[in-house]
Design an enzyme around this catalytic site. Sequence first.
Site, PDB file in Angstrom:
ATOM      1  N   PRO A 197      -2.152   4.794   4.282  1.00  0.00           N
ATOM      2  CA  PRO A 197      -3.438   4.875   3.702  1.00  0.00           C
ATOM      3  C   PRO A 197      -4.539   4.160   4.652  1.00  0.00           C
ATOM      4  O   PRO A 197      -4.582   3.258   4.805  1.00  0.00           O
ATOM      5  CB  PRO A 197      -3.317   4.284   2.335  1.00  0.00           C
ATOM      6  CG  PRO A 197      -2.588   3.080   2.543  1.00  0.00           C
ATOM      7  CD  PRO A 197      -1.647   3.598   3.529  1.00  0.00           C
ATOM      8  N   THR A 246      -2.158  -1.823  -3.195  1.00  0.00           N
ATOM      9  CA  THR A 246      -2.441  -2.984  -2.093  1.00  0.00           C
ATOM     10  C   THR A 246      -2.940  -4.012  -2.630  1.00  0.00           C
ATOM     11  O   THR A 246      -3.807  -3.902  -3.288  1.00  0.00           O
ATOM     12  CB  THR A 246      -3.494  -2.449  -1.259  1.00  0.00           C
ATOM     13  OG1 THR A 246      -2.980  -0.677  -0.622  1.00  0.00           O
ATOM     14  CG2 THR A 246      -4.008  -3.264  -0.001  1.00  0.00           C
ATOM     15  N   HIS A 295      -2.084  -5.338   7.229  1.00  0.00           N
ATOM     16  CA  HIS A 295      -3.175  -4.319   7.263  1.00  0.00           C
ATOM     17  C   HIS A 295      -3.683  -3.988   8.886  1.00  0.00           C
ATOM     18  O   HIS A 295      -4.826  -3.975   9.021  1.00  0.00           O
ATOM     19  CB  HIS A 295      -4.275  -4.905   6.541  1.00  0.00           C
ATOM     20  CG  HIS A 295      -5.155  -3.989   5.448  1.00  0.00           C
ATOM     21  ND1 HIS A 295      -4.855  -4.004   4.088  1.00  0.00           N
ATOM     22  CD2 HIS A 295      -6.141  -3.057   5.858  1.00  0.00           C
ATOM     23  CE1 HIS A 295      -5.833  -3.160   3.606  1.00  0.00           C
ATOM     24  NE2 HIS A 295      -6.326  -2.716   4.665  1.00  0.00           N
ATOM     25  N   ARG A 336      -5.970  -6.299  10.395  1.00  0.00           N
ATOM     26  CA  ARG A 336      -7.539  -6.107   9.864  1.00  0.00           C
ATOM     27  C   ARG A 336      -7.921  -6.899   8.993  1.00  0.00           C
ATOM     28  O   ARG A 336      -9.153  -7.151   8.645  1.00  0.00           O
ATOM     29  CB  ARG A 336      -7.634  -4.527   9.399  1.00  0.00           C
ATOM     30  CG  ARG A 336      -7.574  -3.582  10.600  1.00  0.00           C
ATOM     31  CD  ARG A 336      -7.480  -2.323   9.863  1.00  0.00           C
ATOM     32  NE  ARG A 336      -8.607  -1.660   9.403  1.00  0.00           N
ATOM     33  CZ  ARG A 336      -9.764  -1.264  10.167  1.00  0.00           C
ATOM     34  NH1 ARG A 336      -9.672  -1.252  11.520  1.00  0.00           N
ATOM     35  NH2 ARG A 336     -10.577  -0.730   9.349  1.00  0.00           N
ATOM     36  N   ASP A 362       4.565  -1.721   8.258  1.00  0.00           N
ATOM     37  CA  ASP A 362       3.654  -1.062   9.130  1.00  0.00           C
ATOM     38  C   ASP A 362       2.797  -2.296   9.906  1.00  0.00           C
ATOM     39  O   ASP A 362       3.234  -3.623   9.882  1.00  0.00           O
ATOM     40  CB  ASP A 362       2.631  -0.365   8.538  1.00  0.00           C
ATOM     41  CG  ASP A 362       1.527  -1.063   7.676  1.00  0.00           C
ATOM     42  OD1 ASP A 362       1.289  -2.116   7.602  1.00  0.00           O
ATOM     43  OD2 ASP A 362       0.808  -0.572   6.675  1.00  0.00           O
ATOM     44  N   GLY A 381       0.977  -2.015  13.894  1.00  0.00           N
ATOM     45  CA  GLY A 381       1.172  -2.266  15.327  1.00  0.00           C
ATOM     46  C   GLY A 381       2.392  -1.352  15.917  1.00  0.00           C
ATOM     47  O   GLY A 381       2.665  -1.294  16.833  1.00  0.00           O
TER      48      GLY A 381
HETATM   49  C1  LIG Z   1      -9.539   2.626   9.531  1.00  0.00           C
HETATM   50  C2  LIG Z   1      -8.539   1.931   8.619  1.00  0.00           C
HETATM   51  C3  LIG Z   1      -8.609   2.097   7.353  1.00  0.00           C
HETATM   52  C4  LIG Z   1      -7.775   1.534   6.426  1.00  0.00           C
HETATM   53  N1  LIG Z   1      -8.008   1.756   5.022  1.00  0.00           N
HETATM   54  C5  LIG Z   1      -6.800   1.263   4.230  1.00  0.00           C
HETATM   55  C6  LIG Z   1      -7.002   1.386   2.979  1.00  0.00           C
HETATM   56  O1  LIG Z   1      -8.035   2.085   2.455  1.00  0.00           O
HETATM   57  N2  LIG Z   1      -6.050   0.925   2.009  1.00  0.00           N
HETATM   58  C7  LIG Z   1      -5.117   0.219   2.547  1.00  0.00           C
HETATM   59  O2  LIG Z   1      -4.122  -0.123   1.878  1.00  0.00           O
HETATM   60  N3  LIG Z   1      -4.771   0.119   3.926  1.00  0.00           N
HETATM   61  C8  LIG Z   1      -5.765   0.444   4.701  1.00  0.00           C
HETATM   62  N4  LIG Z   1      -5.556   0.467   6.156  1.00  0.00           N
HETATM   63  C9  LIG Z   1      -4.362  -0.256   6.517  1.00  0.00           C
HETATM   64  C10 LIG Z   1      -3.425   0.549   6.766  1.00  0.00           C
HETATM   65  O3  LIG Z   1      -2.801   1.146   5.398  1.00  0.00           O
HETATM   66  C11 LIG Z   1      -2.103   0.164   7.839  1.00  0.00           C
HETATM   67  O4  LIG Z   1      -1.633  -0.910   6.941  1.00  0.00           O
HETATM   68  C12 LIG Z   1      -2.555  -0.192   9.086  1.00  0.00           C
HETATM   69  O5  LIG Z   1      -3.520   0.846   9.501  1.00  0.00           O
HETATM   70  C13 LIG Z   1      -1.257  -0.361   9.725  1.00  0.00           C
HETATM   71  O6  LIG Z   1      -1.580  -0.786  11.043  1.00  0.00           O
HETATM   72  P1  LIG Z   1      -1.780   0.250  12.338  1.00  0.00           P
HETATM   73  O7  LIG Z   1      -3.352   0.654  12.338  1.00  0.00           O
HETATM   74  O8  LIG Z   1      -1.443  -0.915  13.538  1.00  0.00           O
HETATM   75  O9  LIG Z   1      -0.636   1.212  12.497  1.00  0.00           O
HETATM   76  C14 LIG Z   1      -6.495   0.828   7.058  1.00  0.00           C
HETATM   77  C15 LIG Z   1      -6.394   0.875   8.398  1.00  0.00           C
HETATM   78  C16 LIG Z   1      -7.372   1.290   9.202  1.00  0.00           C
HETATM   79  C17 LIG Z   1      -7.001   1.420  10.613  1.00  0.00           C
END
Ligand SMILES: Cc1cc2nc3c(=O)[nH]c(=O)nc-3n(C[C@H](O)[C@H](O)[C@H](O)COP(=O)(O)O)c2cc1C
Length: 381
Positions: free
Chosen positions: A83, A161, A277, A280, A308, A310
Amino acid sequence: MGSRGLDNVVNLEDMRLWARRRLPGVVFDVIDGGATDELTLRANRSAFDQVWFRPRALAPVDVRTTQTSVLRQTVALPVMLAPCGFARLVHPDPERAAARAAAQAGTIYVVPDPPSSSAEEVARAAPSSLWYQLYLPRVRRDAVEKLARVQAAGYETLCVTVDTPVRPMRERDVRNKVKIPLRPSIRLAAAGLSRPRWAKEFLFGRVGGAGVRPYQSLRAYKDLEAVLMKLYPVTRGDLEWLRTEWPGRLVVKGILRAEECEALTALGVDGVVVSNHGGRNLDGVRPTIDVLPEVVEAVNGLAEVFLDSGVRRGADVVKALALGAQACLIGRPYMFGLATAGEAGVSHVLEILKDEIDRTMAQLGCASVAEIDQTMIFRRG
Ligand SMILES: Cc1cc2nc3c(=O)[nH]c(=O)nc-3n(C[C@H](O)[C@H](O)[C@H](O)COP(=O)(O)O)c2cc1C
């Protein structure tokens, strides 16, 4: 936004670099960035490099499949779309494009809360391959309303989450003075001037795009802001409540240590996502591939474990599977696919991963996902 140029995208890093050329820098940073010093963001990648393969020679691998199952649903490859909010920054109709690409690839898309069109509209785009991610509302009445709506829209799996108790600090966004929703500013106007195609798509939606209305971006970002403003620390009590309220399958996203797992499996949780995340949120947490084995051990087969953060190569997916994950999720790579070529970009990302997984399996001597086990890898120490 077009699919011309996809031939030059050989791997997921190529997709990232293309997106960097297409998007204003401030928007690219919203997607690409991590928390504070971005230690975890970098470690998520480098940790995969510490896991080495032990290929099995002389194995019959002329007929292979990357097919597996996720919560008893067959998927064509062990990769799902995570997501991701903010997607309206890079595409006029992102969730439906991602949903269609996931369905076409035979896998699952976890719809972010809230999507920029409605939960119902996204569900209609690809009903059987969607989970709904939830930021649990603090007020029970709001939560009950949301659950009823999500269920009525046809979602059978909820992914809650739990790793975002407060708004995270992403210093790239602070420096870029990014506010969500994006507000008109000299900086944004300058960004739009340097990337006019993006500016047009952002403000007006793709010409002829199904159901996309001018200025929808701003509404979508107001909805997202409303959810972000209400983030709060989800507790075990909240999950107990959720388990009794939600009749479908329940997945908990954002688990990073073994100690919580017994309580989660006792609650009857169906899946656990080992996730930081994408680096992040809390900077300095361990990379997920390092955490995975202890969570797999603690869950002890009572729920499925996903990973997830990386994942950029089919080989990364195979390493995670060898360490006990049922499947992986990707975030930024498909966001970059959306930014460059829309639905075709997401499809291309999934095709690259599928091809890399298949090739890795063949070279490892695994004809099926079930054959990928711990004997296939080596880790120092
Ligand atoms: C731009 C962006 C927005 C995201 N928004 C959400 C979100 O709304 N809810 C959530 O559970 N995770 C969110 N995530 C985290 C992703 O679900 C996921 O855990 C993460 O992107 C995985 O790492 P990766 O980008 O290295 O593949 C977000 C990630 C990004 C990059």
